[in-house]
Write a protein that holds these residues in place. Structure first.
Motif, PDB file in Angstrom:
ATOM      1  N   PRO A 150      -2.212  -4.245   8.172  1.00 49.15           N
ATOM      2  CA  PRO A 150      -2.673  -2.888   7.875  1.00 49.15           C
ATOM      3  C   PRO A 150      -2.022  -1.813   8.737  1.00 49.15           C
ATOM      4  N   TRP A 151      -0.999  -2.173   9.518  1.00 45.47           N
ATOM      5  CA  TRP A 151      -0.514  -1.239  10.546  1.00 45.47           C
ATOM      6  C   TRP A 151       0.400  -0.149   9.997  1.00 45.47           C
ATOM      7  N   LEU A 152       1.013  -0.364   8.841  1.00 49.07           N
ATOM      8  CA  LEU A 152       1.754   0.703   8.176  1.00 49.07           C
ATOM      9  C   LEU A 152       0.963   1.171   6.969  1.00 49.07           C
ATOM     10  N   LYS A 153       0.718   2.474   6.905  1.00 47.64           N
ATOM     11  CA  LYS A 153      -0.088   3.042   5.832  1.00 47.64           C
ATOM     12  C   LYS A 153       0.744   4.035   5.025  1.00 47.64           C
ATOM     13  N   ASP A 154       0.808   3.783   3.733  1.00 44.01           N
ATOM     14  CA  ASP A 154       1.589   4.626   2.827  1.00 44.01           C
ATOM     15  C   ASP A 154       1.146   6.079   2.920  1.00 44.01           C
ATOM     16  N   GLN A 155       2.112   6.974   3.058  1.00 41.93           N
ATOM     17  CA  GLN A 155       1.911   8.418   3.113  1.00 41.93           C
ATOM     18  C   GLN A 155       1.182   8.882   4.382  1.00 41.93           C
ATOM     19  N   VAL A 156       1.022   7.956   5.336  1.00 41.10           N
ATOM     20  CA  VAL A 156       0.414   8.317   6.621  1.00 41.10           C
ATOM     21  C   VAL A 156       1.448   8.187   7.732  1.00 41.10           C
ATOM     22  N   ASN A 157       1.951   6.957   7.947  1.00 39.67           N
ATOM     23  CA  ASN A 157       2.989   6.765   8.966  1.00 39.67           C
ATOM     24  C   ASN A 157       4.292   6.219   8.379  1.00 39.67           C
ATOM     25  N   CYS A 158       4.334   6.111   7.047  1.00 38.40           N
ATOM     26  CA  CYS A 158       5.535   5.661   6.350  1.00 38.40           C
ATOM     27  C   CYS A 158       5.368   5.970   4.869  1.00 38.40           C
ATOM     28  N   TYR A 159       6.397   5.628   4.101  1.00 40.90           N
ATOM     29  CA  TYR A 159       6.280   5.629   2.638  1.00 40.90           C
ATOM     30  C   TYR A 159       6.611   4.235   2.138  1.00 40.90           C
ATOM     31  N   PRO A 215       5.858  15.302   2.561  1.00 35.17           N
ATOM     32  CA  PRO A 215       5.444  15.644   3.929  1.00 35.17           C
ATOM     33  C   PRO A 215       6.024  14.664   4.950  1.00 35.17           C
ATOM     34  N   SER A 216       6.304  15.156   6.124  1.00 30.91           N
ATOM     35  CA  SER A 216       6.804  14.306   7.194  1.00 30.91           C
ATOM     36  C   SER A 216       5.699  13.376   7.697  1.00 30.91           C
ATOM     37  N   VAL A 217       6.080  12.118   7.926  1.00 32.43           N
ATOM     38  CA  VAL A 217       5.143  11.147   8.506  1.00 32.43           C
ATOM     39  C   VAL A 217       5.629  10.706   9.899  1.00 32.43           C
ATOM     40  N   CYS A 218       6.555  11.461  10.462  1.00 33.22           N
ATOM     41  CA  CYS A 218       7.190  11.081  11.731  1.00 33.22           C
ATOM     42  C   CYS A 218       6.206  11.003  12.892  1.00 33.22           C
ATOM     43  N   ASP A 219       5.317  11.975  13.010  1.00 32.65           N
ATOM     44  CA  ASP A 219       4.401  12.011  14.156  1.00 32.65           C
ATOM     45  C   ASP A 219       3.464  10.805  14.150  1.00 32.65           C
ATOM     46  N   GLU A 220       2.922  10.495  12.993  1.00 33.25           N
ATOM     47  CA  GLU A 220       2.032   9.340  12.907  1.00 33.25           C
ATOM     48  C   GLU A 220       2.797   8.043  13.119  1.00 33.25           C
ATOM     49  N   GLY A 221       4.035   8.007  12.644  1.00 35.02           N
ATOM     50  CA  GLY A 221       4.863   6.832  12.869  1.00 35.02           C
ATOM     51  C   GLY A 221       5.132   6.609  14.342  1.00 35.02           C
ATOM     52  N   LYS A 222       5.392   7.679  15.049  1.00 34.04           N
ATOM     53  CA  LYS A 222       5.609   7.591  16.499  1.00 34.04           C
ATOM     54  C   LYS A 222       4.367   7.046  17.204  1.00 34.04           C
ATOM     55  N   LYS A 223       3.202   7.497  16.782  1.00 35.99           N
ATOM     56  CA  LYS A 223       1.960   6.993  17.376  1.00 35.99           C
ATOM     57  C   LYS A 223       1.816   5.486  17.160  1.00 35.99           C
ATOM     58  N   THR A 224       2.205   5.031  15.977  1.00 37.08           N
ATOM     59  CA  THR A 224       2.133   3.599  15.670  1.00 37.08           C
ATOM     60  C   THR A 224       3.030   2.804  16.613  1.00 37.08           C
ATOM     61  N   ALA A 225       4.235   3.329  16.869  1.00 35.16           N
ATOM     62  CA  ALA A 225       5.143   2.668  17.807  1.00 35.16           C
ATOM     63  C   ALA A 225       4.551   2.668  19.215  1.00 35.16           C
TER      64      ALA A 225
END
Length: 339
Positions: free
Chosen positions: A271-280, A301-311
């Motif tokens: 569940p760690w990658l979420k479509d349209q939240v931290n990735c597509y 929309p950009s999902v970069c910030d949420e993706g960075k948080k996931t990392a």
């Protein structure tokens, strides 16, 4: 507490995800204050083994003879062995039996994701299994304008070029055919696939794709350091159409670089990658084309910030603390087999 990190064939695996896992484990243990060795002849308290080659069984047997617990780091599954090398699908059932035999000889197992944990449980392995990310070196992928400049210079790019990036071995499993097909449909963009596999070792259809590819596709081979790190930060999108992974370290690298990430919608990313939240996420070439255009042209929309948080949640420091807890638990519960 002293840990033996055993990686068979370090030179062979150095350019793979398992090779990066070795670097990450060394960093993680150092940050957690845990002493480690890479030499199986050294004294140690616990064996943390990562590879499944011919020497692995011997190292495990020696540890058991000496009354030392064994943790197997399960990077490989039958599922991610398929659709890789020549004859991999024919060999896969035998490979699975080999994995089950080796993994079952341990006292506990670590694997990168809940998904890969579920696969191992499905194999009938009845051992404690812990899901721990391979982790990511956040500092390495922080934005660095000099690295971005190096990437632009290496590929002779200008500010108007729009680039879609991927990283992986030349495997069908990695989605290379789909990557090429998407590139054909988006000739206005450049597509760069970092990574290398000897072409003699892959099936004919993959070999032909690499040798005769569209003009907007670039295969620079295995590139490390500032060039690829600059590419992660400087590209317009990271596209990873893999069909099967145990985690996908390169996805973590892209997230850490605040890149827009587009992946195939497969189980390992739940569940760690979420479509349209931290990735597509997409499932077909048509969907990937639409998503890439939407990301590159900034219609999505950009999902970069949420993706960075996931990392950030999967930092090397965090992994180190998780490994320390597992080591302590295994040592506490270990009961040597009586002869």
């Amino acid at each position: 507490m002293k840990v033996l990190l055993f990686f068979e064939g370090e030179k062979v695996i150095s350019t793979s995800g398992i090779g990066r896992a070795l670097k990450h484990q060394k960093q993680a243990l150092t940050m957690a204050g845990i002493e480690y060795t890479l030499d199986p002849n050294d004294d140690f308290d616990i064996l943390h083994i990562n590879t499944v080659g011919p020497a692995s069984a011997g190292v495990i047997a020696k540890a058991h003879r000496e009354g030392k617990p064994v943790i197997y780091h399960a990077h490989s599954t039958e599922e991610d062995f398929r659709n890789s090398f020549v004859l991999s699908n024919q060999i896969a059932p035998l490979f699975k039996k080999h994995l089950v035999s080796l993994y079952s000889s341990a006292d506990a197992i670590i694997t990168p994701t809940p998904y890969s944990k579920s696969l191992l449980e499905g194999y009938g392995i009845d051992l404690p299994i812990y899901a721990v990310s391979n982790g990511i070196d956040l500092d390495r992928f922080s934005y660095n304008p000099e690295k971005v400049k190096a990437y632009y210079k290496y590929f002779s790019l200008n500010e108007t070029d729009k680039v879609v990036l991927s990283v992986g071995l030349y495997f069908e499993r990695k989605g290379l055919p789909d990557f090429i097909e998407v590139a054909k449909r988006l000739p206005q963009y450049k597509f760069i696939w970092f990574g290398y596999t000897p072409l003699i070792s892959v099936p004919k259809n993959i070999r032909e794709l690499v040798e005769d590819h569209p003009v907007n596709v670039i295969f620079p081979g295995y590139v490390k350091g500032a060039i690829i790190e600059g590419a992660y930060a400087g590209a317009n999108a990271f596209f990873f159409p893999s069909y099967e992974e145990t985690e996908g370290i390169v996805v973590l690298e892209a997230l850490a670089a605040s890149q827009q990430v587009i992946v195939r919608d497969i189980g390992v990313f739940d569940p760690w990658l979420k479509d349209q939240v931290n990735c597509y996420k997409g499932q077909s070439v048509d969907e990937f084309v639409d998503l890439i255009e939407g990301v590159v042209e900034k219609r999505l929309p950009s999902v970069c910030d949420e993706g960075k948080k996931t990392a950030q949640e999967r930092s090397i420091a965090s992994v180190g603390q998780q490994l320390k807890t597992i080591y302590e638990t295994v040592l506490e519960n270990y009961r040597p087999a009586t002869m």
